[in-house]
Scaffold this motif. Structure first.
Motif, mmCIF file in Angstrom:
data_model
loop_
_atom_site.group_PDB
_atom_site.id
_atom_site.type_symbol
_atom_site.label_atom_id
_atom_site.label_comp_id
_atom_site.label_asym_id
_atom_site.label_seq_id
_atom_site.Cartn_x
_atom_site.Cartn_y
_atom_site.Cartn_z
ATOM 1 N N GLU A 125 0.836 -1.214 0.000
ATOM 2 C CA GLU A 125 0.000 0.000 0.000
ATOM 3 C C GLU A 125 0.866 1.259 0.000
ATOM 4 O O GLU A 125 0.580 2.229 -0.714
ATOM 5 C CB GLU A 125 -0.894 -0.030 1.236
ATOM 6 N N ARG A 126 1.924 1.246 0.775
ATOM 7 C CA ARG A 126 2.810 2.410 0.885
ATOM 8 C C ARG A 126 3.511 2.687 -0.448
ATOM 9 O O ARG A 126 3.582 3.830 -0.907
ATOM 10 C CB ARG A 126 3.834 2.166 1.993
ATOM 11 N N HIS A 127 4.015 1.628 -1.091
ATOM 12 C CA HIS A 127 4.715 1.831 -2.366
ATOM 13 C C HIS A 127 3.800 2.439 -3.423
ATOM 14 O O HIS A 127 4.216 3.314 -4.193
ATOM 15 C CB HIS A 127 5.281 0.506 -2.889
ATOM 16 N N ALA A 128 2.549 1.995 -3.477
ATOM 17 C CA ALA A 128 1.622 2.514 -4.484
ATOM 18 C C ALA A 128 1.488 4.026 -4.387
ATOM 19 O O ALA A 128 1.460 4.733 -5.402
ATOM 20 C CB ALA A 128 0.258 1.843 -4.334
ATOM 21 N N ARG A 129 1.426 4.556 -3.157
ATOM 22 C CA ARG A 129 1.315 6.003 -3.005
ATOM 23 C C ARG A 129 2.634 6.706 -3.354
ATOM 24 O O ARG A 129 2.643 7.741 -4.006
ATOM 25 C CB ARG A 129 0.895 6.347 -1.568
ATOM 26 N N LEU A 130 3.741 6.147 -2.924
ATOM 27 C CA LEU A 130 5.029 6.785 -3.202
ATOM 28 C C LEU A 130 5.336 6.777 -4.701
ATOM 29 O O LEU A 130 5.952 7.715 -5.218
ATOM 30 C CB LEU A 130 6.140 6.062 -2.434
#
Length: 292
Positions: A125-130
């Motif tokens: 989830e974090r990578h998708a936003r970054l």
């Protein structure tokens, strides 16, 4: 300036969003909440905060048509900001920063802000936003298609500001649109000579921990939208290269931070790819419900 928020059963997160709106230095002329059948008191909480609430039946809601209805309800507002019920404005200057971004770029028809992952977000989830919301500001025009492809028209109505006149000149948001109304509007604005601004300094906390099944439904909907809007999006090339770049970036990120999640990420990639192409193939078959 109008702030428009579609809401249905926003829960405790919606209350956090309201608090962040009330803390803003820049106060909208109108804050319009379009509630589509809340049963948890989300509409009453909005009224208590002093917001206008327009209530519609759940079956009348669609991502494009409902937002277009709201745009037409604020004819006196030069700028229209869209926010979702789970996107928390990071600081008291957030709205001001987004409005400033669109006003300082004369050709801009839409500006969208940076979305940061929730505190509880996992590595996928974090990578998708970054990946989708980097630190650098950008202004995109038709000249960027060769470099960015479909990403040229990328924006997000989770937190975006539109010049109302430019949006209406580009035919506004599409009716009966289950998802992707923001990309369609941005593509229309670009084709009319406008630009899309990414304002990285205007930040909201917003991300989703989708299950594999939820991602399948989401990408099925994206595939349908791309097929139904093929004539419009043809100018923006195939999204295949962007998908490959995302997968490479995700694998590199997970190899550093959570290598044990790589098999899951690969399964998600196959699922999203299959669902997307299934959606494209069935684009002419009506569906009763799409993922939000």
């Amino acid at each position: 300036m109008a702030l428009i928020v579609p809401v249905k059963n926003g829960g405790s997160r919606w209350r956090m969003v309201i608090t962040s709106i009330l803390a803003q230095r820049l106060r909208p002329q109108r804050t319009l909440v379009v509630d589509s059948g809340s049963t948890d008191g989300s509409d009453e909480v909005a009224k208590s905060a002093g917001f206008e609430v327009c209530t519609i039946a759940p079956e009348r809601f669609d991502h494009g048509g409902t937002r277009q209805m709201a745009v037409e309800m604020v004819p006196e507002c030069e700028t229209v900001i869209f926010l979702t019920q789970d996107a928390v404005l990071e600081g008291p200057e957030t709205l001001e920063q987004l409005v400033s971004a669109i006003r300082t770029h004369p050709r801009a028809g839409v500006a969208y802000g940076r979305q940061l992952p929730r505190t509880e977000a996992g590595p996928i989830e974090r990578h998708a936003r970054l990946f989708n919301y980097p630190e650098q500001n950008a202004e995109k025009s038709l000249e960027d298609i060769r470099r960015l492809g479909i990403k040229t028209a990328f924006t997000s109505n989770s937190f975006a500001a539109y010049r109302r006149e430019a949006l209406l000149r580009a035919a506004g948001f599409p009716q009966n649109c289950a998802m992707g109304e923001d990309m369609i509007a941005a593509a229309r604005i670009l084709l009319q000579g406008g630009t899309v601004v990414y304002a990285a300094q205007a930040r909201v906390i917003h991300s989703h921990g989708f299950t594999i099944a939820e991602e399948a439904r989401r990408y099925y909907g994206i595939g349908r939208m791309h097929a139904q809007q093929q004539r419009l999006l043809a100018r923006f090339q195939s999204p295949a290269s962007e998908g490959a770049r995302f997968v490479r970036s995700e694998l590199m990120f997970l190899s550093r931070h959570a290598p044990w999640r790589i098999p899951e990420a690969l399964l998600r990639t196959v699922t999203k790819y299959s669902a997307y192409h299934w959606g494209k193939r069935t684009a002419l078959v009506p569906v009763m419900e799409q993922a939000c």
